[in-house]
Design a protein around this motif. Structure first.
Motif, mmCIF file in Angstrom:
data_model
loop_
_atom_site.group_PDB
_atom_site.id
_atom_site.type_symbol
_atom_site.label_atom_id
_atom_site.label_comp_id
_atom_site.label_asym_id
_atom_site.label_seq_id
_atom_site.Cartn_x
_atom_site.Cartn_y
_atom_site.Cartn_z
ATOM 1 N N ASN A 12 0.831 -1.204 0.000
ATOM 2 C CA ASN A 12 0.000 0.000 0.000
ATOM 3 C C ASN A 12 0.871 1.263 0.000
ATOM 4 O OD1 ASN A 12 -2.260 1.526 -0.068
ATOM 5 N ND2 ASN A 12 -2.941 1.064 1.997
ATOM 6 N N ASP A 13 1.486 1.516 -1.154
ATOM 7 C CA ASP A 13 2.371 2.657 -1.351
ATOM 8 C C ASP A 13 2.078 3.209 -2.746
ATOM 9 O OD1 ASP A 13 4.837 3.838 -2.661
ATOM 10 O OD2 ASP A 13 5.581 3.659 -0.602
ATOM 11 N N PRO A 14 1.593 4.461 -2.840
ATOM 12 C CA PRO A 14 1.192 5.013 -4.149
ATOM 13 C C PRO A 14 2.294 4.970 -5.205
ATOM 14 C CG PRO A 14 0.446 6.440 -2.373
ATOM 15 C CD PRO A 14 1.333 5.403 -1.744
ATOM 16 N N THR A 15 3.536 5.187 -4.815
ATOM 17 C CA THR A 15 4.642 5.151 -5.784
ATOM 18 C C THR A 15 4.827 3.742 -6.327
ATOM 19 O OG1 THR A 15 5.731 6.992 -4.663
ATOM 20 C CG2 THR A 15 7.097 5.624 -6.122
ATOM 21 N N LEU A 16 4.815 2.751 -5.436
ATOM 22 C CA LEU A 16 4.976 1.362 -5.881
ATOM 23 C C LEU A 16 3.786 0.913 -6.720
ATOM 24 C CD1 LEU A 16 6.514 -0.307 -2.701
ATOM 25 C CD2 LEU A 16 7.682 0.401 -4.800
ATOM 26 N N ILE A 17 2.587 1.324 -6.348
ATOM 27 C CA ILE A 17 1.402 0.967 -7.128
ATOM 28 C C ILE A 17 1.499 1.554 -8.539
ATOM 29 C CG2 ILE A 17 -1.096 1.327 -7.340
ATOM 30 C CD1 ILE A 17 -1.227 0.995 -4.244
ATOM 31 N N ALA A 18 1.959 2.796 -8.648
ATOM 32 C CA ALA A 18 2.116 3.421 -9.970
ATOM 33 C C ALA A 18 3.162 2.676 -10.799
ATOM 34 C CB ALA A 18 2.504 4.897 -9.812
ATOM 35 N N GLU A 19 4.263 2.261 -10.174
ATOM 36 C CA GLU A 19 5.281 1.483 -10.886
ATOM 37 C C GLU A 19 4.705 0.152 -11.369
ATOM 38 O OE1 GLU A 19 8.884 0.923 -8.621
ATOM 39 O OE2 GLU A 19 9.010 3.054 -8.131
ATOM 40 N N TYR A 20 3.951 -0.516 -10.509
ATOM 41 C CA TYR A 20 3.343 -1.796 -10.854
ATOM 42 C C TYR A 20 2.414 -1.640 -12.062
ATOM 43 C CZ TYR A 20 0.909 -6.258 -10.134
ATOM 44 O OH TYR A 20 0.377 -7.516 -10.294
ATOM 45 N N GLU A 21 1.588 -0.607 -12.028
ATOM 46 C CA GLU A 21 0.692 -0.362 -13.161
ATOM 47 C C GLU A 21 1.480 -0.069 -14.433
ATOM 48 O OE1 GLU A 21 -2.467 2.389 -12.401
ATOM 49 O OE2 GLU A 21 -3.387 1.052 -10.919
ATOM 50 N N ALA A 22 2.568 0.678 -14.314
ATOM 51 C CA ALA A 22 3.389 0.990 -15.488
ATOM 52 C C ALA A 22 3.957 -0.288 -16.115
ATOM 53 C CB ALA A 22 4.522 1.951 -15.113
ATOM 54 N N TYR A 23 4.420 -1.220 -15.289
ATOM 55 C CA TYR A 23 4.902 -2.501 -15.824
ATOM 56 C C TYR A 23 3.788 -3.218 -16.577
ATOM 57 C CZ TYR A 23 9.548 -2.725 -13.732
ATOM 58 O OH TYR A 23 10.865 -2.526 -13.427
ATOM 59 N N HIS A 24 2.564 -3.107 -16.093
ATOM 60 C CA HIS A 24 1.455 -3.819 -16.719
ATOM 61 C C HIS A 24 0.906 -3.111 -17.961
ATOM 62 C CE1 HIS A 24 1.834 -6.283 -13.200
ATOM 63 N NE2 HIS A 24 1.126 -7.189 -13.846
ATOM 64 N N GLN A 25 1.389 -1.914 -18.238
ATOM 65 C CA GLN A 25 1.064 -1.255 -19.496
ATOM 66 C C GLN A 25 2.025 -1.690 -20.597
ATOM 67 O OE1 GLN A 25 -1.823 0.444 -19.757
ATOM 68 N NE2 GLN A 25 -1.982 -0.238 -17.627
ATOM 69 N N ASN A 26 3.118 -2.354 -20.192
ATOM 70 C CA ASN A 26 4.128 -2.796 -21.151
ATOM 71 C C ASN A 26 4.704 -4.137 -20.684
ATOM 72 O OD1 ASN A 26 5.799 -2.674 -23.392
ATOM 73 N ND2 ASN A 26 7.371 -1.502 -22.337
ATOM 74 N N VAL A 27 3.840 -5.134 -20.589
ATOM 75 C CA VAL A 27 4.254 -6.461 -20.122
ATOM 76 C C VAL A 27 5.247 -7.046 -21.118
ATOM 77 C CG1 VAL A 27 3.434 -8.809 -19.621
ATOM 78 C CG2 VAL A 27 2.105 -6.832 -18.864
ATOM 79 N N TRP A 28 6.300 -7.633 -20.584
ATOM 80 C CA TRP A 28 7.340 -8.217 -21.426
ATOM 81 C C TRP A 28 6.739 -9.263 -22.369
ATOM 82 C CZ3 TRP A 28 11.061 -9.723 -16.880
ATOM 83 C CH2 TRP A 28 11.492 -8.552 -16.236
ATOM 84 N N PRO A 29 7.224 -9.322 -23.619
ATOM 85 C CA PRO A 29 6.678 -10.281 -24.590
ATOM 86 C C PRO A 29 6.809 -11.736 -24.123
ATOM 87 C CG PRO A 29 8.516 -9.023 -25.539
ATOM 88 C CD PRO A 29 8.242 -8.455 -24.186
#
Length: 109
Positions: A12-29
């Motif tokens: 429950n950390d807004p910075t980590l949540i934003a990073e997590y979402e960013a990874y899921h906008q560009n999931v590795w092939p």
């Protein structure tokens, strides 16, 4: 076609949540390939606060055991899972080391 729903919490950390979402906008092939070759035909993840909800639709070839066996030894999947664990935390009631927890359907229209 079968559907599975799973839950997981994020740290429950807004910075980590934003990073997590960013990874899921560009999931590795390689991760997308490991998902689709296991028999998962569609996957969505939703978030409310730090709670995640995943919906997976699978074909007749899919099983959690088969997916685990396919991912065993896959270095990119291991790398992704280790990276994601930085952002994730077990949901209350999960077994030790368990990430995504299968939910029980209690209603269907």
């Amino acid at each position: 076609m079968k559907r599975y729903c799973l839950a997981l919490d994020l740290v429950n950390d807004p910075t980590l949540i934003a990073e997590y979402e960013a990874y899921h906008q560009n999931v590795w092939p390689e991760i997308k390939a490991s998902i689709t070759t296991s028999g998962i035909t569609d996957m969505e993840i939703y978030r409310f606060g730090n709670r995640l909800f995943m919906i997976m639709e699978v074909d007749d070839t899919f099983s959690f055991e088969r997916k685990g066996a396919m991912d065993a030894g896959n270095l990119k999947v291991d790398e992704w899972e280790q990276l994601m664990w930085k952002y994730q935390q077990a949901i209350p009631g999960a077994k030790p080391g368990e990430k995504w927890v299968l939910m029980d359907r209690i209603f269907k229209l």
